[in-house]
Scaffold this motif. Structure first.
Motif, mmCIF file in Angstrom:
data_model
loop_
_atom_site.group_PDB
_atom_site.id
_atom_site.type_symbol
_atom_site.label_atom_id
_atom_site.label_comp_id
_atom_site.label_asym_id
_atom_site.label_seq_id
_atom_site.Cartn_x
_atom_site.Cartn_y
_atom_site.Cartn_z
ATOM 1 N N PRO A 72 0.823 -1.212 0.000
ATOM 2 C CA PRO A 72 0.000 0.000 0.000
ATOM 3 C C PRO A 72 0.860 1.266 0.000
ATOM 4 C CG PRO A 72 -0.850 -1.577 1.584
ATOM 5 C CD PRO A 72 0.462 -2.125 1.090
ATOM 6 N N GLN A 73 1.992 1.241 0.682
ATOM 7 C CA GLN A 73 2.855 2.419 0.750
ATOM 8 C C GLN A 73 3.521 2.708 -0.596
ATOM 9 O OE1 GLN A 73 2.660 0.003 3.225
ATOM 10 N NE2 GLN A 73 1.370 1.424 4.376
ATOM 11 N N LYS A 74 3.824 1.683 -1.368
ATOM 12 C CA LYS A 74 4.387 1.901 -2.703
ATOM 13 C C LYS A 74 3.351 2.516 -3.634
ATOM 14 C CE LYS A 74 7.881 -1.744 -2.670
ATOM 15 N NZ LYS A 74 8.276 -3.048 -3.248
ATOM 16 N N VAL A 75 2.076 2.190 -3.429
ATOM 17 C CA VAL A 75 1.011 2.703 -4.286
ATOM 18 C C VAL A 75 0.512 4.067 -3.804
ATOM 19 C CG1 VAL A 75 -1.286 2.265 -5.239
ATOM 20 C CG2 VAL A 75 0.313 0.357 -4.919
ATOM 21 N N CYS A 76 0.229 4.206 -2.507
ATOM 22 C CA CYS A 76 -0.339 5.441 -1.962
ATOM 23 C C CYS A 76 0.719 6.493 -1.654
ATOM 24 C CB CYS A 76 -1.125 5.146 -0.682
ATOM 25 S SG CYS A 76 -2.600 4.150 -0.943
ATOM 26 N N GLY A 77 1.885 6.062 -1.209
ATOM 27 C CA GLY A 77 2.959 6.962 -0.812
ATOM 28 C C GLY A 77 3.542 6.513 0.515
ATOM 29 N N SER A 78 4.800 6.788 0.718
ATOM 30 C CA SER A 78 5.500 6.297 1.908
ATOM 31 C C SER A 78 4.972 6.894 3.209
ATOM 32 C CB SER A 78 7.002 6.553 1.789
ATOM 33 O OG SER A 78 7.256 7.938 1.685
ATOM 34 N N LYS A 104 0.162 5.172 6.254
ATOM 35 C CA LYS A 104 0.272 3.991 7.113
ATOM 36 C C LYS A 104 -1.019 3.190 7.019
ATOM 37 C CE LYS A 104 4.153 5.641 8.396
ATOM 38 N NZ LYS A 104 5.180 5.450 7.417
ATOM 39 N N THR A 105 -0.899 1.877 6.952
ATOM 40 C CA THR A 105 -2.072 1.013 6.881
ATOM 41 C C THR A 105 -2.814 1.056 8.214
ATOM 42 O OG1 THR A 105 -0.996 -0.439 5.273
ATOM 43 C CG2 THR A 105 -2.887 -1.347 6.479
ATOM 44 N N VAL A 106 -4.120 1.397 8.153
ATOM 45 C CA VAL A 106 -4.934 1.473 9.367
ATOM 46 C C VAL A 106 -6.035 0.416 9.385
ATOM 47 C CG1 VAL A 106 -4.445 3.909 9.823
ATOM 48 C CG2 VAL A 106 -6.404 3.295 8.388
ATOM 49 N N LEU A 160 -6.876 0.181 3.621
ATOM 50 C CA LEU A 160 -7.187 1.560 3.949
ATOM 51 C C LEU A 160 -5.955 2.121 4.640
ATOM 52 C CD1 LEU A 160 -9.187 3.967 4.306
ATOM 53 C CD2 LEU A 160 -9.778 2.940 6.526
ATOM 54 N N THR A 161 -5.423 3.211 4.102
ATOM 55 C CA THR A 161 -4.247 3.846 4.693
ATOM 56 C C THR A 161 -4.574 5.283 5.062
ATOM 57 O OG1 THR A 161 -3.335 4.629 2.589
ATOM 58 C CG2 THR A 161 -2.727 2.394 3.276
ATOM 59 N N TYR A 162 -3.721 5.871 5.908
ATOM 60 C CA TYR A 162 -3.941 7.243 6.369
ATOM 61 C C TYR A 162 -2.616 7.978 6.470
ATOM 62 C CZ TYR A 162 -5.414 11.139 9.323
ATOM 63 O OH TYR A 162 -5.657 12.391 9.825
ATOM 64 N N ASN A 163 -2.620 9.237 6.048
ATOM 65 C CA ASN A 163 -1.449 10.103 6.141
ATOM 66 C C ASN A 163 -1.766 11.187 7.173
ATOM 67 O OD1 ASN A 163 0.453 12.186 5.781
ATOM 68 N ND2 ASN A 163 0.693 11.710 3.611
ATOM 69 N N ALA A 164 -1.153 11.099 8.346
ATOM 70 C CA ALA A 164 -1.430 12.043 9.437
ATOM 71 C C ALA A 164 -1.001 13.465 9.105
ATOM 72 C CB ALA A 164 -0.742 11.580 10.717
ATOM 73 N N SER A 165 -0.033 13.634 8.217
ATOM 74 C CA SER A 165 0.446 14.985 7.916
ATOM 75 C C SER A 165 -0.514 15.775 7.032
ATOM 76 C CB SER A 165 1.836 14.941 7.266
ATOM 77 O OG SER A 165 1.770 14.323 6.002
ATOM 78 N N GLY A 182 -3.989 14.501 6.491
ATOM 79 C CA GLY A 182 -5.356 14.120 6.835
ATOM 80 C C GLY A 182 -6.071 13.303 5.775
ATOM 81 N N LYS A 183 -5.334 12.787 4.801
ATOM 82 C CA LYS A 183 -5.976 12.034 3.718
ATOM 83 C C LYS A 183 -5.897 10.536 3.954
ATOM 84 C CE LYS A 183 -5.577 15.268 -0.094
ATOM 85 N NZ LYS A 183 -5.136 15.427 -1.486
ATOM 86 N N ASN A 184 -6.967 9.862 3.509
ATOM 87 C CA ASN A 184 -6.985 8.411 3.438
ATOM 88 C C ASN A 184 -6.727 7.998 2.004
ATOM 89 O OD1 ASN A 184 -9.284 8.795 5.797
ATOM 90 N ND2 ASN A 184 -8.028 6.968 6.061
ATOM 91 N N CYS A 185 -6.206 6.800 1.835
ATOM 92 C CA CYS A 185 -5.975 6.222 0.518
ATOM 93 C C CYS A 185 -6.414 4.768 0.579
ATOM 94 C CB CYS A 185 -4.494 6.312 0.148
ATOM 95 S SG CYS A 185 -4.062 5.466 -1.398
ATOM 96 N N VAL A 186 -7.085 4.316 -0.479
ATOM 97 C CA VAL A 186 -7.490 2.919 -0.584
ATOM 98 C C VAL A 186 -6.852 2.326 -1.828
ATOM 99 C CG1 VAL A 186 -9.434 1.338 -0.928
ATOM 100 C CG2 VAL A 186 -9.651 3.252 0.636
ATOM 101 N N VAL A 187 -6.345 1.103 -1.677
ATOM 102 C CA VAL A 187 -5.759 0.369 -2.794
ATOM 103 C C VAL A 187 -6.118 -1.106 -2.633
ATOM 104 C CG1 VAL A 187 -3.530 0.068 -1.621
ATOM 105 C CG2 VAL A 187 -3.639 -0.063 -4.109
ATOM 106 N N THR A 188 -6.420 -1.757 -3.737
ATOM 107 C CA THR A 188 -6.694 -3.192 -3.758
ATOM 108 C C THR A 188 -5.512 -3.869 -4.429
ATOM 109 O OG1 THR A 188 -9.068 -2.786 -3.927
ATOM 110 C CG2 THR A 188 -8.295 -4.977 -4.539
#
Length: 149
Positions: free
Chosen positions: A36-42, A45-47, A60-65, A67-73
């Motif tokens: 997920p980090q390679k697809v969404c960005g380093s 973090k997977t939540v 489902l991932t989240y970037n605390a810096s 506030g965005k979520n990212c989803v990848v299958t």
């Protein structure tokens, strides 16, 4: 981009039912052993995650810096192109993002601002569909549905 929840759900299911392709994010490509980090960005973090049977996993991932979520299958084993999707929706803000198509390795990323909001998310690989609603809502219990069509 604003989505009406019922319209988003109907459009997503309709597109998947007819094998249509709707892409609102960068196209996915073959990437063995991707994460997920390679697809969404380093910074993401997977939540949460949900398996699509034995075919792979929706993350489902989240970037605390930001506030965005990212989803990848992501498929367990890349192979010939198959119908795949990744989607996310925030009911409080009526914001959503999706990626539907035929891919060899992964679908997504699909990004949405989700800080301090419950999110609905999911995806599919072939005929196995996963939908998680009311996710990451502190004390509230999420609802998961896996469907094989």
């Amino acid at each position: 981009m604003r989505f009406n929840r019922s319209v988003l759900t109907a459009a997503a299911l309709g597109a998947l039912a007819v094998g249509g392709t709707t892409v609102l994010a960068s196209p996915a490509s073959a990437a063995p052993n991707t994460t997920p980090q390679k697809v969404c960005g380093s910074s993401y973090k997977t939540v949460n995650s949900a398996p699509t049977g034995s075919r792979g996993t929706v993350y489902l991932t989240y970037n605390a810096s930001n506030g965005k979520n990212c989803v990848v299958t992501i498929r367990s084993t890349p192979g010939t192109k198959t119908d795949m999707s990744a989607w996310i929706y925030v009911a409080d803000t009526d914001e959503g993002a999706q990626d539907y198509g035929t891919y060899t390795s992964y679908a997504g990323p699909a990004y949405v601002y989700g800080k301090a909001h419950c999110v609905d998310w999911g995806g599919n690989i072939g005929n196995v569909y996963v939908q998680v609603t009311g996710s990451n809502c502190a004390a509230l219990k999420e609802h998961r549905v896996t469907t094989v069509r």
